[in-house]
Enzyme design. Sequence first.
Site, PDB file in Angstrom:
ATOM      1  N   LYS A 231       0.838  -1.200   0.000  1.00  0.00           N
ATOM      2  CA  LYS A 231       0.000   0.000   0.000  1.00  0.00           C
ATOM      3  C   LYS A 231       0.876   1.255   0.000  1.00  0.00           C
ATOM      4  O   LYS A 231       0.712   2.154  -0.796  1.00  0.00           O
ATOM      5  CB  LYS A 231      -0.912  -0.010   1.218  1.00  0.00           C
ATOM      6  CG  LYS A 231      -1.741   1.253   1.295  1.00  0.00           C
ATOM      7  CD  LYS A 231      -2.572   1.337   2.541  1.00  0.00           C
ATOM      8  CE  LYS A 231      -3.227   2.712   2.576  1.00  0.00           C
ATOM      9  NZ  LYS A 231      -3.994   2.944   3.788  1.00  0.00           N
TER      10      LYS A 231
ATOM     11  N   GLU B 256      10.771  -4.426   3.959  1.00  0.00           N
ATOM     12  CA  GLU B 256      10.837  -5.831   3.530  1.00  0.00           C
ATOM     13  C   GLU B 256      10.528  -5.954   2.035  1.00  0.00           C
ATOM     14  O   GLU B 256      11.250  -6.588   1.266  1.00  0.00           O
ATOM     15  CB  GLU B 256       9.796  -6.675   4.290  1.00  0.00           C
ATOM     16  CG  GLU B 256      10.127  -6.944   5.735  1.00  0.00           C
ATOM     17  CD  GLU B 256       9.535  -5.887   6.674  1.00  0.00           C
ATOM     18  OE1 GLU B 256       9.285  -4.746   6.221  1.00  0.00           O
ATOM     19  OE2 GLU B 256       9.341  -6.206   7.861  1.00  0.00           O
TER      20      GLU B 256
ATOM     21  N   GLY C 265      -4.273  -1.043   5.303  1.00  0.00           N
ATOM     22  CA  GLY C 265      -3.314  -2.047   4.810  1.00  0.00           C
ATOM     23  C   GLY C 265      -3.811  -3.467   5.045  1.00  0.00           C
ATOM     24  O   GLY C 265      -3.630  -4.348   4.203  1.00  0.00           O
ATOM     25  N   ARG C 266      -4.453  -3.717   6.198  1.00  0.00           N
ATOM     26  CA  ARG C 266      -4.862  -5.094   6.469  1.00  0.00           C
ATOM     27  C   ARG C 266      -6.156  -5.487   5.764  1.00  0.00           C
ATOM     28  O   ARG C 266      -6.666  -6.583   5.959  1.00  0.00           O
ATOM     29  CB  ARG C 266      -4.928  -5.380   7.967  1.00  0.00           C
ATOM     30  CG  ARG C 266      -5.637  -4.382   8.827  1.00  0.00           C
ATOM     31  CD  ARG C 266      -5.299  -4.622  10.300  1.00  0.00           C
ATOM     32  NE  ARG C 266      -5.757  -3.545  11.155  1.00  0.00           N
ATOM     33  CZ  ARG C 266      -5.078  -2.419  11.384  1.00  0.00           C
ATOM     34  NH1 ARG C 266      -3.922  -2.216  10.787  1.00  0.00           N
ATOM     35  NH2 ARG C 266      -5.551  -1.508  12.195  1.00  0.00           N
TER      36      ARG C 266
ATOM     37  N   GLU D 271      -3.730  -6.397  15.144  1.00  0.00           N
ATOM     38  CA  GLU D 271      -3.276  -5.070  14.715  1.00  0.00           C
ATOM     39  C   GLU D 271      -4.407  -4.057  14.927  1.00  0.00           C
ATOM     40  O   GLU D 271      -4.161  -2.883  15.191  1.00  0.00           O
ATOM     41  CB  GLU D 271      -2.840  -5.110  13.238  1.00  0.00           C
ATOM     42  CG  GLU D 271      -1.840  -4.029  12.890  1.00  0.00           C
ATOM     43  CD  GLU D 271      -1.094  -4.299  11.592  1.00  0.00           C
ATOM     44  OE1 GLU D 271       0.071  -4.734  11.656  1.00  0.00           O
ATOM     45  OE2 GLU D 271      -1.662  -4.072  10.509  1.00  0.00           O
TER      46      GLU D 271
ATOM     47  N   HIS E 236      -3.668 -32.393  18.636  1.00  0.00           N
ATOM     48  CA  HIS E 236      -2.475 -33.138  19.056  1.00  0.00           C
ATOM     49  C   HIS E 236      -1.343 -32.188  19.406  1.00  0.00           C
ATOM     50  O   HIS E 236      -0.203 -32.606  19.542  1.00  0.00           O
ATOM     51  CB  HIS E 236      -2.059 -34.100  17.938  1.00  0.00           C
ATOM     52  CG  HIS E 236      -3.120 -35.096  17.617  1.00  0.00           C
ATOM     53  ND1 HIS E 236      -3.238 -36.301  18.289  1.00  0.00           N
ATOM     54  CD2 HIS E 236      -4.158 -35.044  16.750  1.00  0.00           C
ATOM     55  CE1 HIS E 236      -4.291 -36.954  17.825  1.00  0.00           C
ATOM     56  NE2 HIS E 236      -4.876 -36.208  16.886  1.00  0.00           N
TER      57      HIS E 236
ATOM     58  N   LYS F  55       9.390   0.111  13.520  1.00  0.00           N
ATOM     59  CA  LYS F  55       9.978   0.316  12.184  1.00  0.00           C
ATOM     60  C   LYS F  55      11.013   1.440  12.242  1.00  0.00           C
ATOM     61  O   LYS F  55      12.080   1.358  11.636  1.00  0.00           O
ATOM     62  CB  LYS F  55       8.897   0.729  11.179  1.00  0.00           C
ATOM     63  CG  LYS F  55       7.990  -0.390  10.719  1.00  0.00           C
ATOM     64  CD  LYS F  55       7.085   0.145   9.612  1.00  0.00           C
ATOM     65  CE  LYS F  55       5.891  -0.752   9.373  1.00  0.00           C
ATOM     66  NZ  LYS F  55       4.866  -0.168   8.522  1.00  0.00           N
TER      67      LYS F  55
HETATM   68  O1  F6P Z   1       2.400  -4.047   9.933  1.00  0.00           O
HETATM   69  C1  F6P Z   1       2.136  -2.730   9.598  1.00  0.00           C
HETATM   70  C2  F6P Z   1       1.597  -2.642   8.210  1.00  0.00           C
HETATM   71  O2  F6P Z   1       1.420  -1.291   7.901  1.00  0.00           O
HETATM   72  C3  F6P Z   1       0.301  -3.403   7.996  1.00  0.00           C
HETATM   73  O3  F6P Z   1      -0.815  -2.724   8.427  1.00  0.00           O
HETATM   74  C4  F6P Z   1       0.343  -3.675   6.539  1.00  0.00           C
HETATM   75  O4  F6P Z   1      -0.506  -4.715   6.196  1.00  0.00           O
HETATM   76  C5  F6P Z   1       1.804  -4.014   6.354  1.00  0.00           C
HETATM   77  O5  F6P Z   1       2.499  -3.178   7.255  1.00  0.00           O
HETATM   78  C6  F6P Z   1       2.324  -3.825   4.959  1.00  0.00           C
HETATM   79  O6  F6P Z   1       2.195  -2.497   4.552  1.00  0.00           O
HETATM   80  P1  F6P Z   1       2.302  -2.087   3.030  1.00  0.00           P
HETATM   81  O7  F6P Z   1       1.176  -2.730   2.295  1.00  0.00           O
HETATM   82  O8  F6P Z   1       2.227  -0.593   3.020  1.00  0.00           O
HETATM   83  O9  F6P Z   1       3.630  -2.569   2.518  1.00  0.00           O
END
Ligand code: F6P
Length: 534
Positions: free
Chosen positions: A193, A199, A252-253, A338, A369, A497
């Site tokens: 987003k 990452e 984002g989620r 979150e 189990h 972060k």
């Molecule tokens: O973990 C924080 C967060 O902002 C989440 O809400 C989101 O899903 C994830 O990082 C990835 O964010 P982006 O889609 O901006 O890379």
Amino acid sequence: MISKQPTDGIQPGLLEVPSLTNLPEWAAFENAARLSPIHVHSLRLINAAGIDLDISGQSSSPALTQATKALLAARQFNAMRDRLLSGGMVNATEERAAWHTALRAPAPIDDVAAERLRLNDFIRQADSERRWRNIVHIGIGGSDWGVRLAVSAFGYAGTWRKVHFVANIDGHAIQGGLAGFDPHDTLIVLASKSFTTAETLQNGQRALEWLKAAGVQQPYEQVVAITARPEVARQWGVPDAHIFKFWDWVGGRFSLWSAVSLTSALAVSADVVAGMQAGAAAMDAHFAHAPIAQNAPIQMAIAGIVNRSVLGYGSLNIAPYDFRLANLVPYIQQLEMESLGKSINLDGKAVGAATGPAVWGMPGTDAQHTFFQWLHQGSDGAPVDFIVCEQADHGWPEHHQSLLANCLAQREALLKGKTYEQALQECLADGMPQEKAEWLAKHRVHAGGRPSNLIVLPRLSPYTLGALLALYEHKVFVQGVVWGINPFDQWGVEYGKVLAKGIASELSGKTAVDETHDASTAHWIHKFVDHRSN
Ligand code: F6P
């Protein structure tokens, strides 16, 4: 009615939400909840968007029903729900809407419809050319779990395109994600987003280098970006035709409902994506219109609040009795934790009651189990959401009967428990001497009365999965409203972060080690820097 101005509505300063614990309606709710038992001899069922929700395993009483209505009214729940569903501002700390429902609306607003068309054209062309036998989907959190879930739910028996998911910054993840794929027939999907997530960008760079190293002439032609910040993706080098946008007003989620689902469409078909959207939209309509007593997200939310804030259960176990739904657990984990992992209400004061539980789980029967012993006889216990499909999609009915039997049996054991007398009779019936039976029976007692939901899908179809995800989303929203917190921000994650950025710079030697670190962190930074320079 859908508003075209997502940020229309009240200003943040007007979001005055009195602390829950100051409300007389909360005191009445708490009181009613404490006095409401689980009635093992009565059945409480709700059907929503084709899914059955059995809440017989939760506390109930006429007094709790009344108190729930009063509490929701005190929280102006109807107005909040309208605001959510019409794209009004519900995320006060980030000053925006959380309008994921607009992405799955059957008749979406123009921008959404236009982007859907572009995406479908891209998918149709790739399918007709039989292009991209391999996909590396790079994204994390909301840009990852939902797509993984859809692909594993409907591609569990294999897909003609191979998909690898890369989320973690650990280099082994991208190493494994690229391994075994032909770079000349691999599509790299960058889902982010913000398009700033470390990452995703670092893993994306490695993927690009991999394409270039293999002699791919136009590597950016093999990269697609899905983002709410198309200009950043463009600067990164992705061509316009390969950028699919979504909007700031999608949390984002919740990005599964956006073009982030490209990977699911390529792997398991665009029909899966459309079906999930249709099921979610049906649940949105149910949430908007069903009366409180028959409203599945509201009833699940209230049961969760009773369990967490009144009865004190610290966690919620998710037990999908369906091997294909393994990824549902982390999906719900992110959605709930979150969203509800907050202790400050919108006024900036302490909520005063326990909020979102820790969410954990594993598909049954593996879970039985692994940790069900703890659920049955541990000192804490946890409410469980059992999720199962009435019909399977394989050809071995005896497997499915066993699965259904296990699901019902575990739930019944948690609900009904086993008394000392029952356990004693069992031991004696096994032929044990009286003294041994009396001793062993104590170990075989189950407390019972442990709360649970049973969610039954007729089959695992894109429609029912979409409806199930929307059920949890709306449940989380209702809980946010009652607790008076903002379920749409994640400031806790942001802080980590920022710290990681600083430490990474120190580890690389770009900046000196900040001596205000705590002793342990400083020790390890120095140690890792020394290791690097040796
Ligand atoms: O973990 C924080 C967060 O902002 C989440 O809400 C989101 O899903 C994830 O990082 C990835 O964010 P982006 O889609 O901006 O890379």
